[in-house]
Every structure is written in C-alpha cells, then in structure tokens.
Enzyme design. Structure first.
Site, PDB file in Angstrom:
ATOM      1  N   HIS A   1      34.505  36.686  28.786  1.00  0.00           N
ATOM      2  CA  HIS A   1      34.486  38.134  29.050  1.00  0.00           C
ATOM      3  C   HIS A   1      33.607  38.858  28.018  1.00  0.00           C
ATOM      4  O   HIS A   1      34.108  39.584  27.140  1.00  0.00           O
ATOM      5  CB  HIS A   1      35.934  38.635  28.980  1.00  0.00           C
ATOM      6  CG  HIS A   1      36.182  39.981  29.580  1.00  0.00           C
ATOM      7  ND1 HIS A   1      35.465  41.098  29.233  1.00  0.00           N
ATOM      8  CD2 HIS A   1      37.074  40.389  30.503  1.00  0.00           C
ATOM      9  CE1 HIS A   1      35.921  42.132  29.910  1.00  0.00           C
ATOM     10  NE2 HIS A   1      36.896  41.727  30.694  1.00  0.00           N
TER      11      HIS A   1
ATOM     12  N   GLU B   1      30.203  38.828  32.607  1.00  0.00           N
ATOM     13  CA  GLU B   1      31.235  37.829  32.332  1.00  0.00           C
ATOM     14  C   GLU B   1      31.009  36.601  33.221  1.00  0.00           C
ATOM     15  O   GLU B   1      31.159  36.671  34.430  1.00  0.00           O
ATOM     16  CB  GLU B   1      32.607  38.446  32.614  1.00  0.00           C
ATOM     17  CG  GLU B   1      32.796  39.812  31.956  1.00  0.00           C
ATOM     18  CD  GLU B   1      33.935  40.628  32.550  1.00  0.00           C
ATOM     19  OE1 GLU B   1      34.852  40.048  33.154  1.00  0.00           O
ATOM     20  OE2 GLU B   1      33.907  41.863  32.418  1.00  0.00           O
TER      21      GLU B   1
END
Ligand SMILES: O=P(O)(O)OC[C@H]1O[C@H](O)[C@H](O)[C@@H](O)[C@@H]1O
EC number: 5.1.3.15
Length: 316
Positions: free
Chosen positions: A186, A292
């Site tokens: 992320h 991500e």
C-alpha cells in the site's frame, strides 16, 4: 552543541578481499535504517515492517507520511508502505478472513528483523542493500492467531539501490490445509501537487470503482485525480509494463510489478482526509497518491508447502 554529520560505519575488510561496500546501517528495538554510499536511504519500522521513509541521494523524501501517523505500534501507519495481508479491506463473506480487521494483521504485527545484505557490482556507486523481515504463525500475537489460525511464514524484503526501491513478499504455507489470501503493497507516494498528476499504464484496463457502488468500468486514457478516488485495476498490460506517475508532464515514479496482478489507485481527497484522525495535514491529500501493487481481486490459494512470491520496484 554542534551537530556533526554521522561518520559512515566502515564494514570490516579482510586482507586480500576487496573492501566491503559501505552501507550506513542502524538497528534498534523499533526500527532499521540503511543508507547507501551514494546517499539514498530507507527507514523501516518493525511494527508492520512498514517502510516509513525512502530518500533519494539529495535527501528528498519520496514517500508520503502523515504528520499524525502513529509510529508507536498503536495503529497501522498512515503513510509509507503498509503491508496489507491476508485480506484487502474486510471480507465478511469470506469465512477464513471474515473476523480480521481492515487490511488484515500484517501491518499491525511486530515483525522480526532477519538481517541485511549488501552488494556491489562495479563499486560504491552501485552498492545496494537488502533488509529482510519475518512474520510467521510462530511469532504472530495470540489475538491475530486466534482470528486466522493458519501455519505460515512470510519473508518481506526491502531492497534499496541507487536507482530504485523494491519490496518483495514470499508467503509459505507451512500447514496442512490450503490458505486463501490477498496481499497488497500500500505505497503512499509523495508528490507536489495532485492537480498536476497523471497516471499512465492502466489505459483500457478494467477497474472496480469503490466510490461508485463498486461498479466495474474501463479506463480510457490517463488517470487524473479530481476527487476521492478508490479503484482496483486489473491492468490490461502485463506486470512488467510500468504504471507511471507523471507530474506536470514529467515522469516522477514508475512502478513495475512481479506476480502482483492488480493495482489500487487511492486518494482520499478533502472530505475523507478530514474524517481520518491520523491524516495530517488535512490538505496533505494534495501531496500524495497511493499506487498499490497487489493481488486483491479474488483470492490466491496456496497449497500446503507451496510458496507465493510477489514484488514491486519503484523507480523515481
Ligand atoms: O484507512 P485504511 O484502513 O488504511 O485504508 C486506506 C485505503 O486503503 C485502500 O487504498 C483501499 O482501497 C481504500 O478503500 C482505503 O480507504
């Protein structure tokens, strides 16, 4: 007192062998840092094995980290590169992960530092360093273990070179039943001005628009961000085709994936940033974009004794 620049830690040399690459390295109870002879550096918290800083050779930070991010292990870090595993978001309908908190337990767990290795091919100008972190069912805290009772081990490696930052994850099923999981790196990239950003490399790709009732759409042209954006792309081109973030027409980041089939593009924009207690400054959404890399549409099944490996390389 005058602050003196820290002297690089010279690694021991053995007579007859070429001098070892000089990587400046620190490790304490909560974090690991490393910097290259060329000046690039990284900082990784043991909490979540979260990369919280990646600076280029000029000392310029490349990752966005909230001013209100908790770095003491009380909450997943808002910024840097939190690791999402074994579930992306929450999955009330997926029995094996339905009890887990948002984005799973990896980002909230304390990882072990397994060690560092450095290498060079032609000299200090191309020295690189790799930091390895481990999390397994043997080291996982009791609460997470009770919510996800599988036997597994993960090695997460963070590699810094003068050209790029790579993070790679290897998940091994050490138990006797199959494991189904999702995984996502992320990454919060630091940018100057969200209004000048274009993301390319996802043209013609199908995506789930999480801010429009999870409807399925197809990307046409480059992505620009003009409001809350939360999309799960399954890129039409292969993983080695880079996803490029450009600012004012100039490429600032390029993300190449290895065995990670999906890409989430996220920016909370004003209202959502306001609602997040650990998001500061509140207009910080103008300075970040999350690209991500992961495998989050559907589930990856890992049979007993099998291993899964996925990685991203970010160049700036
Ligand atoms: O607030 P967090 O749990 O860290 O999640 C932050 C964001 O992560 C991903 O990008 C998801 O797609 C978003 O829906 C979520 O809001």
């Amino acid at each position: 007192m005058v602050d003196r620049p820290k002297k690089p830690l010279a690694l021991a040399t053995t007579p007859g062998l070429p001098p070892q690459p000089q990587v400046n390295f620190t490790h304490d109870n909560s974090r690991v840092t490393a910097s290259l002879p060329t000046g690039e550096s990284i900082e990784v918290l043991l909490y979540g094995a979260t990369v919280i800083s990646w600076k280029n050779r000029f000392g310029i930070e490349r990752l966005w980290l909230s001013d209100a991010a908790k770095l003491d292990g009380s909450k997943a870090v808002r910024g840097g590169i939190p690791l999402v595993f074994p579930v992306f978001g929450t999955a009330p309908d997926h029995a094996a992960t339905s009890k887990l908190p948002q984005h799973g337990f990896a980002r909230n767990s304390r990882w072990e530092f397994l060690g560092k290795s450095s290498s060079e091919s032609t000299g200090p100008s191309d020295t690189s360093v790799k930091l390895d972190f481990g999390l397994s069912s043997a080291t996982l805290d009791e609460q997470a273990k009770s919510l996800w009772p599988y036997t597994f081990s993960i090695i997460y490696s963070v590699t810094l070179t003068p050209e790029n930052l790579s993070t790679s994850i290897v998940v091994t099923n050490d138990g006797e039943q199959p494991i189904e999981f999702q995984v996502l790196l992320h990454t919060y990239l630091r940018i100057d001005d969200i209004s000048k950003i274009q993301v390319t490399g996802l043209e013609e790709s199908e995506y789930i628009d999480k801010v429009d009732a999870a409807s399925t759409k197809t990307q046409s042209g480059a992505i620009t961000i003009t409001g809350e954006t939360d999309r799960v792309y399954t890129p039409a081109k292969g993983p080695s085709h880079p996803v490029v973030v450009s600012e004012d027409g100039e490429a600032v980041y390029s993300v190449v994936r290895d065995n990670l089939k999906d890409v989430v593009v996220w920016n909370p924009w004003q209202q959502k940033a306001e609602s997040m207690g650990d998001f500061e400054p509140k207009d910080g959404y103008k300075k970040m974009i999350c690209i991500e890399a992961g495998s989050v549409r559907g589930w990856t099944t890992l049979d007993p004794s099998d291993a899964f490996e996925g990685a991203q390389t970010i160049s700036d």
